[in-house]
Design an enzyme around this catalytic site. Structure first.
Site, mmCIF file in Angstrom:
data_model
loop_
_atom_site.group_PDB
_atom_site.id
_atom_site.type_symbol
_atom_site.label_atom_id
_atom_site.label_comp_id
_atom_site.label_asym_id
_atom_site.label_seq_id
_atom_site.Cartn_x
_atom_site.Cartn_y
_atom_site.Cartn_z
ATOM 1 N N ASN A 87 12.250 -0.011 0.161
ATOM 2 C CA ASN A 87 11.072 1.544 0.446
ATOM 3 C C ASN A 87 10.276 0.688 1.918
ATOM 4 O O ASN A 87 9.989 1.627 2.173
ATOM 5 C CB ASN A 87 9.660 1.202 -0.649
ATOM 6 C CG ASN A 87 8.813 2.034 -0.482
ATOM 7 O OD1 ASN A 87 8.721 3.338 -0.339
ATOM 8 N ND2 ASN A 87 7.241 1.282 -0.032
ATOM 9 N N ARG A 109 0.960 -0.967 -0.283
ATOM 10 C CA ARG A 109 0.678 -0.050 -0.252
ATOM 11 C C ARG A 109 0.946 1.455 -0.124
ATOM 12 O O ARG A 109 2.259 0.446 0.301
ATOM 13 C CB ARG A 109 -1.175 -0.491 1.002
ATOM 14 C CG ARG A 109 -0.696 0.227 2.879
ATOM 15 C CD ARG A 109 -1.369 0.017 3.709
ATOM 16 N NE ARG A 109 -0.268 0.462 5.028
ATOM 17 C CZ ARG A 109 -1.159 0.544 5.918
ATOM 18 N NH1 ARG A 109 -2.429 0.755 6.106
ATOM 19 N NH2 ARG A 109 -0.745 0.934 7.252
ATOM 20 N N ASP A 139 9.109 -10.058 6.348
ATOM 21 C CA ASP A 139 9.695 -9.574 6.844
ATOM 22 C C ASP A 139 11.328 -8.991 6.993
ATOM 23 O O ASP A 139 12.022 -9.905 6.791
ATOM 24 C CB ASP A 139 9.637 -9.794 8.754
ATOM 25 C CG ASP A 139 10.241 -9.215 9.364
ATOM 26 O OD1 ASP A 139 11.475 -8.267 9.537
ATOM 27 O OD2 ASP A 139 10.062 -9.484 10.925
ATOM 28 N N VAL A 140 11.246 -7.455 6.349
ATOM 29 C CA VAL A 140 12.614 -6.934 5.953
ATOM 30 C C VAL A 140 14.067 -7.405 7.098
ATOM 31 O O VAL A 140 14.944 -6.904 6.731
ATOM 32 C CB VAL A 140 12.557 -5.747 5.036
ATOM 33 C CG1 VAL A 140 11.677 -5.751 4.458
ATOM 34 C CG2 VAL A 140 12.262 -4.909 6.409
ATOM 35 N N TYR A 198 13.590 7.168 14.409
ATOM 36 C CA TYR A 198 13.293 7.843 12.644
ATOM 37 C C TYR A 198 14.580 8.054 12.375
ATOM 38 O O TYR A 198 15.157 7.683 11.100
ATOM 39 C CB TYR A 198 12.121 8.039 12.826
ATOM 40 C CG TYR A 198 11.729 8.553 10.965
ATOM 41 C CD1 TYR A 198 11.075 7.326 10.500
ATOM 42 C CD2 TYR A 198 11.693 9.448 10.612
ATOM 43 C CE1 TYR A 198 10.420 7.431 9.345
ATOM 44 C CE2 TYR A 198 11.270 9.304 8.809
ATOM 45 C CZ TYR A 198 11.288 8.961 8.263
ATOM 46 O OH TYR A 198 10.753 8.298 7.388
ATOM 47 N N LYS A 232 17.463 7.267 8.842
ATOM 48 C CA LYS A 232 17.104 7.743 8.084
ATOM 49 C C LYS A 232 18.537 8.068 7.796
ATOM 50 O O LYS A 232 19.751 7.876 5.988
ATOM 51 C CB LYS A 232 15.908 8.042 7.372
ATOM 52 C CG LYS A 232 15.025 8.060 7.811
ATOM 53 C CD LYS A 232 14.569 6.667 6.506
ATOM 54 C CE LYS A 232 13.043 5.741 6.290
ATOM 55 N NZ LYS A 232 12.558 5.038 5.770
ATOM 56 N N THR A 282 -0.025 9.340 1.619
ATOM 57 C CA THR A 282 -0.362 8.134 1.759
ATOM 58 C C THR A 282 -0.913 7.435 3.785
ATOM 59 O O THR A 282 -1.082 8.331 4.710
ATOM 60 C CB THR A 282 1.715 7.365 2.752
ATOM 61 O OG1 THR A 282 1.512 7.516 3.556
ATOM 62 C CG2 THR A 282 2.327 7.722 1.001
ATOM 63 N N ASP A 314 6.378 -6.806 1.843
ATOM 64 C CA ASP A 314 5.100 -6.521 2.722
ATOM 65 C C ASP A 314 5.444 -7.850 3.983
ATOM 66 O O ASP A 314 4.603 -8.442 3.432
ATOM 67 C CB ASP A 314 4.013 -5.584 2.312
ATOM 68 C CG ASP A 314 3.764 -4.769 3.146
ATOM 69 O OD1 ASP A 314 3.789 -4.241 4.733
ATOM 70 O OD2 ASP A 314 3.723 -3.383 2.310
#
Length: 247
Positions: free
Chosen positions: A87, A16, A60-61, A152, A156, A187, A37
């Site tokens: 992503n 999504r 699961d990344v 976060y 990043k 989003t 995802d």
């Protein structure tokens, strides 16, 4: 002809939001794609919508073995991977004295370690393909700090630095690695209950006075995935409506 004709792509966080927009655009441009995802229901629905050139894998990344499964699935279904879009990501907004170690590590595991595992796992496949493009989705918070976003922001910033290191190492294999730094994108991540007033306040801080649509980011991702960006590697591509222009 599409810009990605003959390309095999992997996109994480593809069920999504921005990820789904990237998946749709890649298929439109001729790519064969495996997208992943943890949101299985939405992922399976998107797979059904897009047809035979798109395959969904629950993933699961943060798990190395699951990364191997995704790349194996891509090679088995379509061939060696040419494009990887890292992503998938999450955000936890809390002040330092409220943020738990568990919450911090979860953000770092998904946003940072997940990118590392993706690049490491896809490398042999891209070597077989004779080159490729890796696009790591960072954030404008990978360029500047923000109060209440220590987990976060640090993840990043790490993606930004890791991208540059990988670009230098992977160049000899014909593999380009770049980072994308979106600002406020419309989003589901920002469309939560009670967020409308906050989003309206955010718009006032954006020189263009609006948020971006996911499709606008997808155009940039497509550019980096395609041969149009053949001489770009180790670079930061900002898409934020002018927010960081004065930094």
């Amino acid at each position: 002809m599409g810009k990605l004709d003959g390309k095999v792509a992997v996109v994480t966080g593809g069920s999504r939001g921005q990820g789904a927009s990237h998946v749709r655009r890649f298929v439109e441009e001729g790519a064969k794609i495996v997208f992943s995802d943890i949101l299985a229901d939405e992922g399976e629905a998107l797979e059904k919508e897009l047809g035979e050139n798109a395959k969904f894998v629950r993933h699961d990344v943060t798990k190395a073995d699951e990364w191997k499964h995704v790349i194996d699935e891509a090679e088995s279904a379509f061939g060696p991977v040419n494009v990887l879009v890292n992503n998938a990501g999450i955000v936890v907004t809390k002040k330092f004295d409220e943020l738990t170690e568990e919450e911090y590590r979860k953000v770092v595991d998904i946003n940072q370690v997940g990118v590392f595992l993706g690049m490491k796992t896809v490398l042999p496949s891209m070597k077989k393909a004779g080159g490729g493009s890796i696009i790591n989705v960072s954030s404008i918070n990978g360029l500047r700090g923000a109060a209440g976003n220590s987990a976060y922001d640090s993840s990043k910033f790490a993606v930004r630095g890791m991208t540059k290191s990988a670009a230098l190492e992977f160049a000899e294999y014909g593999i380009r690695v770049n980072s994308v730094h979106p600002g406020v994108i419309q989003t589901p991540m920002i469309e939560v209950e009670g967020s409308r007033d906050l989003v309206e306040q955010l718009k006032k801080t954006i020189p263009m006075q609006r948020t971006a649509q996911p499709e606008e980011v997808s155009k940039l991702i497509l550019f980096l995935a395609s041969e149009d960006s053949s001489y770009s590697t180790g670079s930061e591509f900002v898409i934020d409506g002018g927010v960081t222009a004065s930094n």
